[in-house]
Design an enzyme around this catalytic site. Structure first.
Site, PDB file in Angstrom:
ATOM      1  N   ASP A 263      -9.322  20.361  75.354  1.00 38.05           N
ATOM      2  CA  ASP A 263      -8.550  21.266  76.196  1.00 38.05           C
ATOM      3  C   ASP A 263      -7.722  22.156  75.285  1.00 38.05           C
ATOM      4  O   ASP A 263      -6.862  21.686  74.544  1.00 38.05           O
ATOM      5  CB  ASP A 263      -7.637  20.481  77.132  1.00 38.05           C
TER       6      ASP A 263
ATOM      7  N   HIS B  91     -10.318  23.316  81.693  1.00 35.80           N
ATOM      8  CA  HIS B  91      -9.035  23.586  82.319  1.00 35.80           C
ATOM      9  C   HIS B  91      -9.213  24.287  83.662  1.00 35.80           C
ATOM     10  O   HIS B  91      -9.863  25.322  83.754  1.00 35.80           O
ATOM     11  CB  HIS B  91      -8.183  24.443  81.385  1.00 35.80           C
TER      12      HIS B  91
ATOM     13  N   SER C 271      -2.107  24.764  87.040  1.00 37.17           N
ATOM     14  CA  SER C 271      -1.587  24.948  85.691  1.00 37.17           C
ATOM     15  C   SER C 271      -0.103  25.304  85.721  1.00 37.17           C
ATOM     16  O   SER C 271       0.705  24.564  86.272  1.00 37.17           O
ATOM     17  CB  SER C 271      -2.416  26.021  84.968  1.00 37.17           C
TER      18      SER C 271
END
Length: 315
Positions: A218, A274, A94
């Site tokens: 998401d 995620h 991320s």
């Protein structure tokens, strides 16, 4: 014969796998169970030594330390690690992907990065600050977000503001957002060829997009295609442009098109939420790039080979 084999190993060193580092996402830290398990599994599956590199105190600084400062901290750490001197691979999670790219593009005098494996990275930005929750970090972050996200104060005190790209506020984004416009070479008057040269020198760029299951969305990366450098057109929230149709790719601001045309970009989609990636997908899409072999020296020149043949013939 023994002499010949010894000489062979001296002139042609055995291949070896270079180490890797893991850069965690926002609100996380290396000591948390999820990141520890992820790093340990990659170590085990690949047989390669890996290190999770912490930024400051972890969770707090991942939220409230500007990304430029986070990048500088990691840059100094990798330069000081003797284990990485011969080169290394990066696995980004991320927000950690932006720090990783900052290392590739900005880190002067750092060891070379060979392969970059990105899991759910907001490479083209995100149109919304990541959802947080109800903890103390989130309460503070929410209070900051209510301010002007491109103001000096927010840019200095909220890490995600450095890659928040609002399609309906592109002039403010380019002028006042302090991290992503520089990282992506988006400002025409400030484009830096060195950043492009460094990024396009990667051996492999693995872009893994996590696609939520049907009827799910998401809520961290908006749009999810930012993991592939896809994004909205300026001024619009629809449609999402694939990476190949963005200006960043077409005009090759950071070398993404160069890498892609050379067959060194791998666009991968896996199902899940995620950062949710299965062990099977880890072994299929991440581990092979950690096992990528390099030799410690380039000793395969014709001169070296001729020298070896001469020495062997004399024995």
């Amino acid at each position: 014969m023994a002499m010949a084999m010894a000489i062979l190993f001296i002139i042609f060193p055995l291949a070896y796998s270079i180490p890797f580092i893991v850069l965690h996402g926002i609100g996380d830290q290396c000591s948390n169970r999820g990141v520890k398990t992820f790093t340990e599994e990659l170590n085990s599956f690949s047989g390669v030594k890996g290190y999770c590199i912490e930024v400051g105190n972890g969770s707090w600084d991942s939220w409230f330390l500007p990304l430029t400062e986070q990048t500088n901290i990691v840059c100094e750490k990798v330069k000081q690690m003797k284990e990485l001197k011969g080169g290394y691979n990066i696995v980004g999670l991320s927000q950690g992907n932006l720090i990783g790219r900052g290392i590739v593009e900005f880190c002067e005098g750092g060891p070379p990065v060979k392969n970059f494996i990105s899991l759910a990275g907001p490479h083209a930005g995100t149109a919304s600050v990541p959802l947080c929750g109800s903890g103390i970090f989130c309460i503070l972050a929410d209070s900051l977000i209510k301010g002007q996200v491109y103001s000096d104060y927010i840019q200095e005190h909220l890490a995600p503001s450095g890659y928040l790209k609002l399609p309906n506020a592109i002039p403010d984004y380019l002028e006042k957002c302090r991290f992503l416009p520089v990282l992506n070479n988006e400002i025409p008057s400030k484009r830096n060829f060195t950043y492009k040269e460094r990024f396009s020198s990667l051996k492999n760029l693995v872009l893994i997009m996590v696609s939520p299951l049907q009827f799910e969305q998401d809520t961290v990366l908006i749009p999810k295609e930012t993991s592939w450098f896809g994004y909205y057109p300026d001024g619009e929230f629809n449609p999402v442009l694939p990476p190949q149709e963005t200006k960043l790719y077409i005009e090759d601001w950071i070398g993404l098109r160069t890498l892609d045309k050379a067959g060194r970009v791998h666009f991968i989609s896996v199902p899940g939420k995620h950062l949710g990636i299965s062990v099977e997908d880890m072994k299929k899409h991440v581990v092979p790039y950690l096992k990528d072999h390099s030799s410690k020296e380039d000793s395969t020149s014709k001169a070296g080979f001729s020298r070896m043949r001469k020495i062997i013939s004399e024995h």
